[in-house]
Design a protein around this motif. Structure first.
Motif, PDB file in Angstrom:
ATOM      1  N   ASP A  43       0.479  -1.419  -0.389  1.00 54.19           N
ATOM      2  CA  ASP A  43       0.585  -0.481  -0.207  1.00 54.19           C
ATOM      3  C   ASP A  43       0.484   1.426   0.379  1.00 54.19           C
ATOM      4  O   ASP A  43       2.212   1.203   1.177  1.00 54.19           O
ATOM      5  CB  ASP A  43      -0.887   0.424   1.262  1.00 54.19           C
ATOM      6  N   GLY A  87     -17.415   2.523  -4.611  1.00 54.74           N
ATOM      7  CA  GLY A  87     -18.566   3.777  -4.543  1.00 54.74           C
ATOM      8  C   GLY A  87     -18.293   4.147  -3.276  1.00 54.74           C
ATOM      9  O   GLY A  87     -17.655   4.173  -2.610  1.00 54.74           O
ATOM     10  N   THR A 115      -4.409   4.515   2.784  1.00 51.02           N
ATOM     11  CA  THR A 115      -5.240   5.731   2.235  1.00 51.02           C
ATOM     12  C   THR A 115      -6.089   6.028   1.511  1.00 51.02           C
ATOM     13  O   THR A 115      -5.618   7.284   0.436  1.00 51.02           O
ATOM     14  CB  THR A 115      -3.974   6.463   3.030  1.00 51.02           C
ATOM     15  N   SER A 159     -10.946   2.917   3.019  1.00 56.94           N
ATOM     16  CA  SER A 159     -11.874   2.213   4.274  1.00 56.94           C
ATOM     17  C   SER A 159     -11.368   2.653   5.486  1.00 56.94           C
ATOM     18  O   SER A 159     -12.002   2.319   6.390  1.00 56.94           O
ATOM     19  CB  SER A 159     -10.708   1.014   3.526  1.00 56.94           C
ATOM     20  N   VAL A 183     -17.894  -0.617   2.605  1.00 55.71           N
ATOM     21  CA  VAL A 183     -18.053  -1.103   3.431  1.00 55.71           C
ATOM     22  C   VAL A 183     -18.395  -2.841   3.039  1.00 55.71           C
ATOM     23  O   VAL A 183     -17.597  -4.063   3.906  1.00 55.71           O
ATOM     24  CB  VAL A 183     -18.619  -0.357   4.674  1.00 55.71           C
ATOM     25  N   PHE A 188     -21.237   2.919   7.758  1.00 53.68           N
ATOM     26  CA  PHE A 188     -21.921   2.502   7.955  1.00 53.68           C
ATOM     27  C   PHE A 188     -21.751   1.066   7.712  1.00 53.68           C
ATOM     28  O   PHE A 188     -21.181   0.777   6.480  1.00 53.68           O
ATOM     29  CB  PHE A 188     -22.807   3.399   6.977  1.00 53.68           C
TER      30      PHE A 188
HETATM   31  C1  LIG Z   1     -15.914   9.704   3.151  1.00 50.46           C
HETATM   32  C2  LIG Z   1     -16.211   8.910   3.105  1.00 50.46           C
HETATM   33  C3  LIG Z   1     -17.268   8.550   4.076  1.00 50.46           C
HETATM   34  C4  LIG Z   1     -17.615   6.497   3.463  1.00 50.46           C
HETATM   35  N1  LIG Z   1     -18.361   6.553   4.592  1.00 50.46           N
HETATM   36  C5  LIG Z   1     -18.707   4.756   3.914  1.00 50.46           C
HETATM   37  C6  LIG Z   1     -19.972   4.267   4.391  1.00 50.46           C
HETATM   38  O1  LIG Z   1     -20.210   4.633   5.611  1.00 50.46           O
HETATM   39  N2  LIG Z   1     -20.196   3.059   4.384  1.00 50.46           N
HETATM   40  C7  LIG Z   1     -20.099   1.988   3.257  1.00 50.46           C
HETATM   41  O2  LIG Z   1     -20.291   0.940   2.629  1.00 50.46           O
HETATM   42  N3  LIG Z   1     -18.903   3.012   2.412  1.00 50.46           N
HETATM   43  C8  LIG Z   1     -19.027   4.330   2.363  1.00 50.46           C
HETATM   44  N4  LIG Z   1     -17.548   4.755   1.706  1.00 50.46           N
HETATM   45  C9  LIG Z   1     -16.934   4.076   1.127  1.00 50.46           C
HETATM   46  C10 LIG Z   1     -16.201   2.670   1.323  1.00 50.46           C
HETATM   47  O3  LIG Z   1     -15.266   2.840   1.687  1.00 50.46           O
HETATM   48  C11 LIG Z   1     -15.425   1.668   0.287  1.00 50.46           C
HETATM   49  O4  LIG Z   1     -16.407   2.471  -0.665  1.00 50.46           O
HETATM   50  C12 LIG Z   1     -14.466   1.397   0.218  1.00 50.46           C
HETATM   51  O5  LIG Z   1     -13.808   1.620   1.349  1.00 50.46           O
HETATM   52  C13 LIG Z   1     -13.612   0.695  -0.775  1.00 50.46           C
HETATM   53  O6  LIG Z   1     -12.645  -0.142  -0.495  1.00 50.46           O
HETATM   54  P1  LIG Z   1     -11.595  -0.110  -1.450  1.00 50.46           P
HETATM   55  O7  LIG Z   1     -10.460  -1.070  -0.697  1.00 50.46           O
HETATM   56  O8  LIG Z   1     -11.966  -0.899  -2.444  1.00 50.46           O
HETATM   57  O9  LIG Z   1     -10.267   1.081  -1.815  1.00 50.46           O
HETATM   58  P2  LIG Z   1      -9.642   1.857  -0.376  1.00 50.46           P
HETATM   59  O10 LIG Z   1      -9.991   2.414   0.645  1.00 50.46           O
HETATM   60  O11 LIG Z   1      -9.557   3.492  -0.975  1.00 50.46           O
HETATM   61  O12 LIG Z   1      -8.399   0.910  -1.063  1.00 50.46           O
HETATM   62  C14 LIG Z   1      -7.249   1.371  -1.908  1.00 50.46           C
HETATM   63  C15 LIG Z   1      -6.031   2.169  -0.990  1.00 50.46           C
HETATM   64  O13 LIG Z   1      -4.946   1.630  -2.432  1.00 50.46           O
HETATM   65  C16 LIG Z   1      -4.232   2.449  -1.973  1.00 50.46           C
HETATM   66  N5  LIG Z   1      -3.109   3.131  -3.162  1.00 50.46           N
HETATM   67  C17 LIG Z   1      -3.381   3.901  -3.728  1.00 50.46           C
HETATM   68  N6  LIG Z   1      -2.345   3.999  -4.483  1.00 50.46           N
HETATM   69  C18 LIG Z   1      -1.450   2.714  -4.507  1.00 50.46           C
HETATM   70  C19 LIG Z   1      -0.752   2.693  -5.675  1.00 50.46           C
HETATM   71  N7  LIG Z   1      -0.029   2.851  -6.940  1.00 50.46           N
HETATM   72  N8  LIG Z   1       0.073   1.766  -4.691  1.00 50.46           N
HETATM   73  C20 LIG Z   1      -0.895   0.963  -3.796  1.00 50.46           C
HETATM   74  N9  LIG Z   1      -1.368   1.426  -2.884  1.00 50.46           N
HETATM   75  C21 LIG Z   1      -2.419   1.852  -3.491  1.00 50.46           C
HETATM   76  C22 LIG Z   1      -4.766   3.856  -0.857  1.00 50.46           C
HETATM   77  O14 LIG Z   1      -3.910   4.310  -0.394  1.00 50.46           O
HETATM   78  C23 LIG Z   1      -5.569   2.290  -0.224  1.00 50.46           C
HETATM   79  O15 LIG Z   1      -5.176   2.054   0.862  1.00 50.46           O
HETATM   80  C24 LIG Z   1     -17.210   5.764   2.463  1.00 50.46           C
HETATM   81  C25 LIG Z   1     -16.047   6.668   1.819  1.00 50.46           C
HETATM   82  C26 LIG Z   1     -15.649   8.542   1.834  1.00 50.46           C
HETATM   83  C27 LIG Z   1     -14.718   8.237   1.200  1.00 50.46           C
END
Ligand SMILES: Cc1cc2nc3c(=O)[nH]c(=O)nc-3n(C[C@H](O)[C@H](O)[C@H](O)COP(=O)(O)OP(=O)(O)OC[C@H]3O[C@@H](n4cnc5c(N)ncnc54)[C@H](O)[C@@H]3O)c2cc1C
Length: 376
Positions: free
Chosen positions: A45, A355, A51, A54, A359, A60
């Motif tokens: 990461d 989107g 970052t 998540s 979670v 929620f």
């Molecule tokens: C303010 C906010 C409130 C939200 N509230 C809710 C909620 O209440 N309930 C809900 O269900 N969802 C909610 N969501 C949405 C939910 O958080 C996300 O859909 C979910 O966390 C996405 O997970 P992910 O693992 O796909 O992405 P991410 O958590 O974004 O993970 C992607 C990771 O990739 C890493 N990364 C990026 N570029 C690179 C690279 N080049 N090399 C290595 N690592 C890299 C980043 O550091 C990050 O840790 C919310 C989102 C936000 C922004």
């Protein structure tokens, strides 16, 4: 230069290298290891901690508020809306089967949607629409009345609200703890997790891939799984995911307590919940769509003042509090509001575009991509 010890452990060649340790990356490692414990998996990461979204969301544990789902029916059709609800609902069950509620601070406090006068005008037949939605989702939730109007909406103390719809199957969890528990679990399973290491590019060399990182370290892997969500477009030309910033604020503890629950308003564009006696409020992206279509982790006066206005006018009218914390996170939006799970090219896969309700969706998406990889 790396030592032989580092080369043979932390940076050893892997079967699957996962980029991104958000929920999708972590759940993917979990399901891949579960299916095949001997797989060598490393997750990297770019952040010191994950970052993106998540660890920066509102926590929620939800699968869709009424007006958001009705709006989805208009944009994507009934079947796609239900498919998403089913995936989120199944994802929530996976979370509850995998972790004790106390470990992730889960509380089934109920989900609520605040209906304003504007929405009431927009949906004059809301009562019938809820009956229709209840029938449509009942095979998924196994409840006859998933959504129902609250008898005494005024008891919550909100203002400028016409009515409130409840969904007792929803709740709130602690996203930091869910992330930590997942990290611990996959590390226990033998997954190597490296932080502050970003993938910059990848190249096919013979029958494997070489991953170039921002630290100059080159990692070797048989398969690459991209779980970088909003940041994925940088890695592959065919990826069409747009960043959408979500901003949040948190109040000080409020004397006399606050309403308990996970609340949505305005098709999900505003959301708030209690954290003990504090209110965590996020959203208002619809007030500045273009400005918020960014991957820059910052808070802005424009959105923060919209959130504060909503607090004063709707959530906490006449109450005293200060704002103690403000932060933002970045969501990844696909064109069709559906996650993108596919093989991008030989030996390179992605699971991105979660989107605003990721979670719940993450475990289901991760299981799908893990199946795709193991059936290759
Ligand atoms: C303010 C906010 C409130 C939200 N509230 C809710 C909620 O209440 N309930 C809900 O269900 N969802 C909610 N969501 C949405 C939910 O958080 C996300 O859909 C979910 O966390 C996405 O997970 P992910 O693992 O796909 O992405 P991410 O958590 O974004 O993970 C992607 C990771 O990739 C890493 N990364 C990026 N570029 C690179 C690279 N080049 N090399 C290595 N690592 C890299 C980043 O550091 C990050 O840790 C919310 C989102 C936000 C922004």
């Amino acid at each position: 230069m790396l030592s032989i010890w580092e080369k043979q452990t932390f940076f050893a060649p892997t079967d699957v290298l996962i980029a991104g340790s958000g929920f999708v990356g972590l759940w993917s490692a979990y399901f891949l290891k579960k299916a095949n414990p001997s797989l060598r998996i490393t997750i990297i990461d770019k952040g010191v901690v994950p970052t993106g979204a998540s660890t920066r969301n509102a926590g929620f544990a939800c699968f869709g508020s009424v007006t958001e789902l009705l709006s989805d029916v208009e944009t994507m059709g009934r079947d796609s809306m239900l498919e998403l609800v089913e995936k989120r609902f199944r994802g929530l069950q996976t979370i509850f089967e995998t972790f004790k509620a106390s470990d992730i601070h889960y509380e089934q406090c109920g989900g609520y949607e605040l209906i304003t006068a504007r929405e009431h005008d927009r949906y004059p037949d809301l009562f019938e629409k809820i009956a229709w939605l209840n029938d449509a989702v009942s095979p998924i939730t196994r409840k006859k009345h998933t959504y129902r109007f609250v008898d005494q909406p005024k008891a919550f103390g909100f203002e400028n609200i016409h009515s409130i719809i409840s969904n007792e199957l929803e709740g709130g969890l602690h996203s930091g703890w869910l992330c930590r528990m997942l990290l611990l679990k996959v590390q226990e399973m033998g997954v190597v997790v490296l932080s502050a290491l970003a993938i910059e590019a990848f190249n096919h060399i013979g029958d494997h891939l070489e991953i170039a990182t921002d630290q100059g370290i080159v990692l070797k892997t048989n398969y690459l799984l991209i779980c970088t969500n909003a940041f994925a477009a940088k890695l592959h030309a065919s990826v069409n995911i747009s960043p959408a910033r979500g901003q949040v604020l948190l109040t000080s503890p409020i004397e006399g307590g606050v309403p308990k629950g996970a609340f949505h308003c305005d098709e999900g564009f505003y959301y708030f919940r209690n954290l003990g006696d504090r209110i965590l409020l996020g959203g208002a992206r619809n007030k500045a769509f273009n400005e918020e279509a960014t991957a820059e982790l910052a808070v802005t006066d424009r959105i923060q003042s919209e959130l504060e206005l909503f607090l004063r006018q709707v959530v906490l009218p006449g109450r005293s509090y200060t704002i103690t914390d403000r932060w933002s996170g970045i969501m990844g939006m696909s064109d069709e509001k559906k996650p993108v799970i596919r093989e991008l090219e030989q030996h390179v896969y992605c699971a991105i575009g979660l989107g605003g309700m990721g979670v719940a969706l993450a475990p289901t998406v991760a299981l799908e991509v893990a199946d795709l990889l193991t059936q290759r």
